[in-house]
Design a protein around this motif. Structure first.
Motif, PDB file in Angstrom:
ATOM      1  N   SER A  38     -44.691 -88.569 -18.294  1.00 27.15           N
ATOM      2  CA  SER A  38     -45.581 -88.370 -16.948  1.00 27.15           C
ATOM      3  C   SER A  38     -44.690 -87.796 -15.722  1.00 27.15           C
ATOM      4  O   SER A  38     -45.129 -87.054 -15.012  1.00 27.15           O
ATOM      5  CB  SER A  38     -46.409 -89.479 -16.696  1.00 27.15           C
ATOM      6  OG  SER A  38     -47.167 -89.320 -15.308  1.00 27.15           O
ATOM      7  N   SER A  39     -43.647 -88.642 -15.526  1.00 28.82           N
ATOM      8  CA  SER A  39     -42.744 -88.487 -14.367  1.00 28.82           C
ATOM      9  C   SER A  39     -42.150 -86.930 -14.518  1.00 28.82           C
ATOM     10  O   SER A  39     -42.452 -86.073 -13.440  1.00 28.82           O
ATOM     11  CB  SER A  39     -41.796 -89.192 -14.203  1.00 28.82           C
ATOM     12  OG  SER A  39     -42.006 -90.741 -14.205  1.00 28.82           O
ATOM     13  N   VAL A  40     -42.143 -86.310 -15.516  1.00 34.71           N
ATOM     14  CA  VAL A  40     -41.357 -85.143 -15.674  1.00 34.71           C
ATOM     15  C   VAL A  40     -42.536 -84.027 -15.069  1.00 34.71           C
ATOM     16  O   VAL A  40     -42.373 -82.968 -14.393  1.00 34.71           O
ATOM     17  CB  VAL A  40     -40.988 -84.685 -17.015  1.00 34.71           C
ATOM     18  CG1 VAL A  40     -40.717 -83.272 -17.093  1.00 34.71           C
ATOM     19  CG2 VAL A  40     -39.838 -85.563 -17.286  1.00 34.71           C
ATOM     20  N   MET A  41     -43.615 -84.268 -15.606  1.00 37.30           N
ATOM     21  CA  MET A  41     -44.878 -83.322 -15.206  1.00 37.30           C
ATOM     22  C   MET A  41     -45.282 -83.691 -13.712  1.00 37.30           C
ATOM     23  O   MET A  41     -45.519 -82.543 -13.242  1.00 37.30           O
ATOM     24  CB  MET A  41     -46.081 -84.046 -16.025  1.00 37.30           C
ATOM     25  CG  MET A  41     -46.148 -83.647 -17.685  1.00 37.30           C
ATOM     26  SD  MET A  41     -46.005 -81.858 -17.921  1.00 37.30           S
ATOM     27  CE  MET A  41     -44.175 -81.652 -18.295  1.00 37.30           C
ATOM     28  N   ILE A  42     -45.066 -84.558 -13.251  1.00 34.45           N
ATOM     29  CA  ILE A  42     -45.256 -84.846 -11.582  1.00 34.45           C
ATOM     30  C   ILE A  42     -44.270 -84.050 -10.942  1.00 34.45           C
ATOM     31  O   ILE A  42     -44.520 -83.550  -9.857  1.00 34.45           O
ATOM     32  CB  ILE A  42     -45.478 -86.339 -11.283  1.00 34.45           C
ATOM     33  CG1 ILE A  42     -46.651 -86.823 -12.009  1.00 34.45           C
ATOM     34  CG2 ILE A  42     -45.459 -86.506  -9.876  1.00 34.45           C
ATOM     35  CD1 ILE A  42     -46.503 -88.470 -12.008  1.00 34.45           C
ATOM     36  N   LEU A  43     -42.993 -84.150 -11.299  1.00 33.25           N
ATOM     37  CA  LEU A  43     -41.760 -83.671 -10.562  1.00 33.25           C
ATOM     38  C   LEU A  43     -41.904 -82.121 -10.686  1.00 33.25           C
ATOM     39  O   LEU A  43     -41.486 -81.288  -9.849  1.00 33.25           O
ATOM     40  CB  LEU A  43     -40.495 -83.993 -11.072  1.00 33.25           C
ATOM     41  CG  LEU A  43     -40.045 -85.279 -10.940  1.00 33.25           C
ATOM     42  CD1 LEU A  43     -38.865 -85.747 -11.764  1.00 33.25           C
ATOM     43  CD2 LEU A  43     -40.155 -85.519  -9.413  1.00 33.25           C
ATOM     44  N   ALA A  44     -42.829 -81.489 -11.679  1.00 31.08           N
ATOM     45  CA  ALA A  44     -42.760 -79.955 -11.930  1.00 31.08           C
ATOM     46  C   ALA A  44     -43.988 -79.460 -10.914  1.00 31.08           C
ATOM     47  O   ALA A  44     -44.087 -78.167 -10.745  1.00 31.08           O
ATOM     48  CB  ALA A  44     -43.304 -79.718 -13.232  1.00 31.08           C
ATOM     49  N   MET A  45     -44.817 -80.329 -10.166  1.00 27.10           N
ATOM     50  CA  MET A  45     -45.643 -80.115  -9.428  1.00 27.10           C
ATOM     51  C   MET A  45     -45.173 -79.710  -8.004  1.00 27.10           C
ATOM     52  O   MET A  45     -44.099 -79.865  -7.723  1.00 27.10           O
ATOM     53  CB  MET A  45     -46.772 -81.234  -9.064  1.00 27.10           C
ATOM     54  CG  MET A  45     -47.488 -81.600 -10.373  1.00 27.10           C
ATOM     55  SD  MET A  45     -48.509 -83.164 -10.111  1.00 27.10           S
ATOM     56  CE  MET A  45     -49.407 -82.540  -8.541  1.00 27.10           C
ATOM     57  N   ARG A  46     -45.977 -78.636  -7.201  1.00 23.46           N
ATOM     58  CA  ARG A  46     -45.643 -78.516  -5.869  1.00 23.46           C
ATOM     59  C   ARG A  46     -46.408 -79.228  -5.109  1.00 23.46           C
ATOM     60  O   ARG A  46     -47.804 -79.194  -4.895  1.00 23.46           O
ATOM     61  CB  ARG A  46     -45.809 -76.622  -5.702  1.00 23.46           C
ATOM     62  CG  ARG A  46     -44.654 -76.093  -6.485  1.00 23.46           C
ATOM     63  CD  ARG A  46     -44.812 -74.619  -5.813  1.00 23.46           C
ATOM     64  NE  ARG A  46     -46.162 -74.091  -6.217  1.00 23.46           N
ATOM     65  CZ  ARG A  46     -46.284 -73.402  -7.216  1.00 23.46           C
ATOM     66  NH1 ARG A  46     -45.165 -72.854  -8.013  1.00 23.46           N
ATOM     67  NH2 ARG A  46     -47.441 -72.562  -7.369  1.00 23.46           N
ATOM     68  N   SER A  47     -46.021 -79.924  -4.108  1.00 22.04           N
ATOM     69  CA  SER A  47     -46.784 -80.609  -3.271  1.00 22.04           C
ATOM     70  C   SER A  47     -47.397 -79.467  -2.013  1.00 22.04           C
ATOM     71  O   SER A  47     -46.668 -78.906  -1.442  1.00 22.04           O
ATOM     72  CB  SER A  47     -46.000 -81.853  -2.335  1.00 22.04           C
ATOM     73  OG  SER A  47     -46.990 -82.189  -1.421  1.00 22.04           O
ATOM     74  N   ARG A  48     -48.687 -79.775  -1.892  1.00 27.25           N
ATOM     75  CA  ARG A  48     -49.230 -78.900  -0.920  1.00 27.25           C
ATOM     76  C   ARG A  48     -49.905 -79.586   0.400  1.00 27.25           C
ATOM     77  O   ARG A  48     -50.448 -79.110   1.186  1.00 27.25           O
ATOM     78  CB  ARG A  48     -50.500 -78.213  -1.525  1.00 27.25           C
ATOM     79  CG  ARG A  48     -49.868 -77.082  -2.663  1.00 27.25           C
ATOM     80  CD  ARG A  48     -51.220 -76.525  -3.294  1.00 27.25           C
ATOM     81  NE  ARG A  48     -50.796 -75.720  -4.372  1.00 27.25           N
ATOM     82  CZ  ARG A  48     -51.518 -75.075  -5.256  1.00 27.25           C
ATOM     83  NH1 ARG A  48     -52.822 -74.818  -4.977  1.00 27.25           N
ATOM     84  NH2 ARG A  48     -51.085 -74.339  -6.033  1.00 27.25           N
TER      85      ARG A  48
END
Length: 427
Positions: A192-202
């Motif tokens: 889950s942490s890996v997937m969250i880090l792949a996101m871009r914060s908007r």
């Protein structure tokens, strides 16, 4: 039509076209499978050490109390900093807690006090993660896809948490050991942490003028909820109804399956799994429709009451298949409730307050949960598990219906706010 991508033809899948939501959804799916593994594993581990409802109740208190204490501070933080940071921190804390449970279980060193200590840490990680997770969706998904996004999240939740996860957990316990099941759960938090880090914060960061003191931010959230009568009534209703049913549901359903119905680890997985099927069907139908019901708050309370009454059903069952049927109806009702509630809050609450409102929702709603666990053990030992479940469901459902008629409880469907401000959450 035939040239349209599959996910464009299926309404509930449309949010997956949004890159960040696709990453969030993927991590959430795997993590919730782990949560489902935990549900079966923690119950089986505790009952293996000490086979009585009171032991499970103590573990339930250990899980819920840190969330009540910490979640409001976490909600204020989620409105000040990048929500992804808090989500990764929450995953890391839970990884350590559940991984430690797994190692100590395999080495046969677990005692009830050690389990309670690690579950406290797990609950703290949940408190850090949850407000940021719930508040981040409107910042990455267009307003017109919120119903589909929340329905998809609720489809994943039961499918992963009460269907796939418990089944996998039950099989891991049967084939290997409960400690292996805990380690599998811990691995899902890393993913889950890996997937969250792949996101871009908007999400736009708050300016110095917008960002007051931390305590001031918390108080602002409290004032806002107090000014929105429908929010406050629903949160108080949740406190009272969950006080009645949460402890009995979490501690007595596994106890009844194991002791009264003669089930094994896989049987408990089947019961939770049947609830998952009901929830998946409810979420899929809602997501394909893509809109809230005409009177969303009324529909929410009716589904909520049905879910509470369902707890009583476990006091009457005499076989595993009957328990599965009760779980099916109950979880379908709760899923419907959650999709409506989360969508209403996301649409009507400004984004700058969303983390605090969801945190306050979680805090107020679960304030009675530690007490619920504390009452459940002695009550079950005094009048029996079946009678406790029946009384809990009857009281919880009745209380929910009463709150529906409190003045102001259904304001959003009466004051035109849903029509006039369909995308207020993005403001």
């Amino acid at each position: 039509m035939s040239d349209q991508p599959f996910r464009e033809r299926i309404g509930i899948l449309k949010p997956l076209a949004v890159r960040d939501f696709a990453f969030l959804w993927t991590g959430m799916t795997v993590s919730m499978i782990g949560d489902g593994i935990y549900l079966v594993s923690i119950a089986w581990q505790v009952l293996s050490i000490e086979n009585r409802p009171g032991a499970l109740a103590l573990v339930g208190i250990a899980w819920s109390l840190p969330q009540v204490v910490l979640v409001m501070a976490s909600g204020a933080l989620s409105d000040r900093v990048d929500r992804r940071v808090l989500m990764v921190a929450g995953d890391a804390i839970r990884f350590v807690a559940i991984g430690s449970l797994g190692v100590l279980s395999i080495t046969d060193q677990l005692t009830i006090p050690i389990v309670i200590g690690l579950v406290v840490v797990y609950g703290a990680g949940q408190a850090v993660f949850q407000p940021a997770f719930t508040a981040i969706t409107p910042t990455i998904v267009p307003a017109d896809l919120l119903v589909q996004a929340n329905s998809l999240a609720q489809l994943v939740r039961p499918f992963a948490m009460t269907l796939i996860g418990p089944l996998v957990g039950g099989l891991l316990i049967t084939w290997f050991d409960v400690g292996v099941a805990f380690l599998a759960d811990a691995a899902t938090f890393a993913f889950s942490s890996v997937m969250i880090l792949a996101m871009r914060s908007r999400r736009r960061s708050a300016t110095d003028e917008e960002q007051g003191s931390f305590v001031g931010d918390v108080l602002e959230g409290l004032r806002y909820v107090r000014s929105q009568r429908w929010l406050l009534i629903a949160m108080v209703a949740a406190t009272v109804s969950l006080l009645a049913v949460w402890g009995p549901w979490e501690t007595l359903v596994p106890f009844v399956v194991k002791n009264d119905l003669g089930g094994e680890g896989s049987s408990l997985g089947f019961v939770f799994g049947a609830g998952g099927v009901g929830a998946v069907i409810a979420a899929a139908v809602f997501g394909q429709r893509g809109t809230l019901p005409r009177k969303p708050v009324t529909a929410m309370y009716l589904a909520w009451a049905l879910g509470m009454f369902g707890t009583a059903g476990f006091g009457f069952v005499t076989s595993v298949w009957q328990a599965m049927a009760v779980a099916f109806v109950t979880e379908a009702s709760i899923t419907y409730l959650v999709v409506v509630w989360v969508t209403l809050v996301q649409r009507l609450v400004p984004d700058r307050l969303l983390g605090r409102v969801f945190a306050l929702d979680w805090m107020i709603s679960t304030m009675g949960v530690p007490l619920s666990f504390a009452i459940t053990g002695p009550m079950a030992e005094a009048i029996g598990a079946d009678a406790t479940l029946i009384w809990a469901g009857a009281i919880g459902g009745t209380i929910t219906l009463v709150f529906m008629f409190v003045q102001g409880a259904r304001d959003p469907e009466r004051d035109g706010s849903l029509v006039e401000r369909p995308s207020a959450a993005a403001a």
